[in-house]
Design a protein around this motif. Structure first.
Motif, short mmCIF file in Angstrom:
data_model
loop_
_atom_site.label_atom_id
_atom_site.label_comp_id
_atom_site.label_asym_id
_atom_site.label_seq_id
_atom_site.Cartn_x
_atom_site.Cartn_y
_atom_site.Cartn_z
N GLU A 25 1.01 2.07 5.13
CA GLU A 25 2.30 2.46 5.70
C GLU A 25 3.22 1.28 6.00
N SER A 26 2.67 0.16 6.36
CA SER A 26 3.51 -0.95 6.82
C SER A 26 3.56 -2.14 5.87
N VAL A 27 2.55 -2.32 5.05
CA VAL A 27 2.50 -3.49 4.18
C VAL A 27 2.80 -3.11 2.73
N ARG A 28 2.20 -2.04 2.25
CA ARG A 28 2.30 -1.69 0.82
C ARG A 28 3.22 -0.50 0.56
N TRP A 29 4.00 -0.06 1.54
CA TRP A 29 4.81 1.16 1.40
C TRP A 29 5.75 1.12 0.19
N ARG A 30 6.24 -0.03 -0.18
CA ARG A 30 7.20 -0.12 -1.30
C ARG A 30 6.52 0.13 -2.65
N HIS A 31 5.22 0.15 -2.70
CA HIS A 31 4.49 0.40 -3.94
C HIS A 31 4.26 1.91 -4.08
N PRO A 32 4.62 2.49 -5.21
CA PRO A 32 4.42 3.94 -5.41
C PRO A 32 2.99 4.40 -5.16
#
Length: 128
Positions: A25-32
């Motif tokens: 939710e906070s680190v990898r959220w930009r990855h689909p």
């Protein structure tokens, strides 16, 4: 007050799971691959939800920290209290998840079962 091994194991699983959720939710959220795990269908929706997901990820991290610090303080009433509070909040969050959206019952089960099992296997505190 010592923690039984089984309780500590379930608590650690719950803590690590919440660290994993924080990372998504906070680190990898930009990855689909991350936002799709939460049923988000498009990059546009993921971008709209990003601030909420980022914040929610930290809630999960802080709950995990409560469990981990509680385990580190094992043998003390402070540690016992920390872990019970963190685990109870995890269980209640899973209940809220399934009550608000019954289709997320599997996610609620994954999120809530380990902390519930940890709580159910903890001994009761005896008054001196």
């Amino acid at each position: 007050m010592t923690f039984p091994l089984l309780s500590a194991l379930f608590a650690m699983i719950a803590g690590l799971l919440h660290v994993y959720i924080f990372v998504l939710e906070s680190v990898r959220w930009r990855h689909p691959s991350a936002w799709r795990k939460f049923g988000i269908a498009s990059q546009e929706h993921a971008d709209i939800i990003r601030p909420m997901a980022f914040n929610q990820g930290f809630y999960n991290l802080f709950l995990a920290a409560g469990v981990i610090v509680g385990l580190a303080l094992s043998g003390t009433l402070v540690g016992y209290g920390m872990i019970v509070l963190a685990l109870a909040v995890m269980v209640l969050a899973a209940v809220v998840l399934v009550v608000t959206n019954r289709t997320l019952w599997i996610a609620a089960l994954v999120q809530g079962a380990p902390p519930l099992l940890a709580l159910l296997t903890l001994p009761m505190v005896q008054q001196a």
